[in-house]
Design an enzyme around this catalytic site. Sequence first.
Site, PDB file in Angstrom:
ATOM      1  N   GLU A  40      65.308  56.741  55.066  1.00 47.14           N
ATOM      2  CA  GLU A  40      65.895  55.546  54.443  1.00 47.14           C
ATOM      3  C   GLU A  40      64.986  54.330  54.607  1.00 47.14           C
ATOM      4  OE1 GLU A  40      68.297  55.302  52.459  1.00 47.14           O
ATOM      5  OE2 GLU A  40      69.072  57.333  52.653  1.00 47.14           O
ATOM      6  N   TYR A 123      73.196  48.431  53.951  1.00 47.10           N
ATOM      7  CA  TYR A 123      72.980  49.645  53.158  1.00 47.10           C
ATOM      8  C   TYR A 123      72.471  50.794  54.044  1.00 47.10           C
ATOM      9  CZ  TYR A 123      70.460  53.170  50.744  1.00 47.10           C
ATOM     10  OH  TYR A 123      70.003  54.408  50.383  1.00 47.10           O
ATOM     11  N   ASP A 141      73.196  50.206  46.797  1.00 42.73           N
ATOM     12  CA  ASP A 141      71.803  49.770  46.645  1.00 42.73           C
ATOM     13  C   ASP A 141      71.544  49.553  45.152  1.00 42.73           C
ATOM     14  OD1 ASP A 141      71.643  52.295  45.574  1.00 42.73           O
ATOM     15  OD2 ASP A 141      69.769  52.821  46.584  1.00 42.73           O
TER      16      ASP A 141
END
Length: 389
Positions: A40, A123, A141
């Site tokens: 991520e 997020y 996102d």
Amino acid sequence: MLTGQALAAFRKQLLAWFRQFQRDLPWRGTRDPYRVWLSEIMLQQTRVATVVPYYQRFLERFPNLHALAAAPEEEVLRVWSGLGYYSRARNLQKAAQQIVAEHRGEFPSRLEDVLALRGVGNYTARAILSIAFEKTHAVLDGNVLRVLARLGAVRGDLRASLRWQELQDSADAYLDRESPGDWNQAVMELGATLCTPKSPQCLLCPVAQFCQARKWGIADLLPEKQKKRVTVELRLAAAVFADERGRTLLLPPPQRHNPERLVDYGAALASNLWHFPTVSFNGDPIAKLRSHLRKLQMHNQDGNLQFVAADKVRHTVTYRSITVEPFRISVRKLPCVKGAKRVPLREITVLPVSNLTRTVARATLAAAAKQSEPLECVERPETRIPHSD
Ligand code: SF4
């Protein structure tokens, strides 16, 4: 907003599509929070194809959180080198050290604990918790935002706080509570592969029947365009020294107390990494570079160094358009500068450097090759430069 049977059918169709057609990516299928977290962070503002080799290389060198926490920062930056946005790597390591110190090396599973980690925003925390721990947190996102805006035919500035909150509410309401990890990835996958910014492929979309924008024929028009920030032009001149052995000189990451402030280096060139002596200019780049090198005590007072121009290098970072003019300076011996390191110009990546610095090195090497000059040129006899060899 979808409810009842329509919502159930929507979830079922999107999850089935994701499980059958998802891209084969190295972080797919893992529930290891360290790996999910790493993917991520690397994917922030970076394309999937770019991330894949870096992700694999990073895991080979730092296979777990403890290895990352214990490594020298310079080594972490070296392995990250080329991926850009280097604060991500620094924060990643600081957060790993936080987890070792505060959670005995176990990745936390509560939202507030994950949000307290360096470099982890809303997020990222939600993505890690849903994928690694199956916690019911919906992500929002850019991809998800676009998909939701089209599904609900939402107009206007999606990042305005009220509208953002409405879209977060939709994301929460749509979240599949049985499989939150797969669900979040499914919505993101739809946005990345079919519901793309330009020309969404509605004919292939597994949830087309639920999409308001498609029904009204406005999918291409959403999300509505916002005014662009004005581009700022930045011109930099870089000094690429080359000694008789083909070595060059790199300066260390700028520190607050450095006499040369980051603004002079051009933050984008340095990226808080090792870099060539660089200065911003408006008029004559060589005159500005000479005076900059004098300030750094890298230039003798006679001013006899020869500056050979290489091709300009252009680079864009968010709203900044950067042009770097590299100048090769051939010397018998490299100047002696506190904190600087001598490295082979052909292998500057032995230190953590930005992509832009690498490109500057390549441009200088290409210019030397074009002029058929050996890199290891001999310095003009009158030039006297302090050295430490
Ligand atoms: S139908 Fe088209 S616009 Fe709607 S979600 Fe699917 S790909 Fe996106």
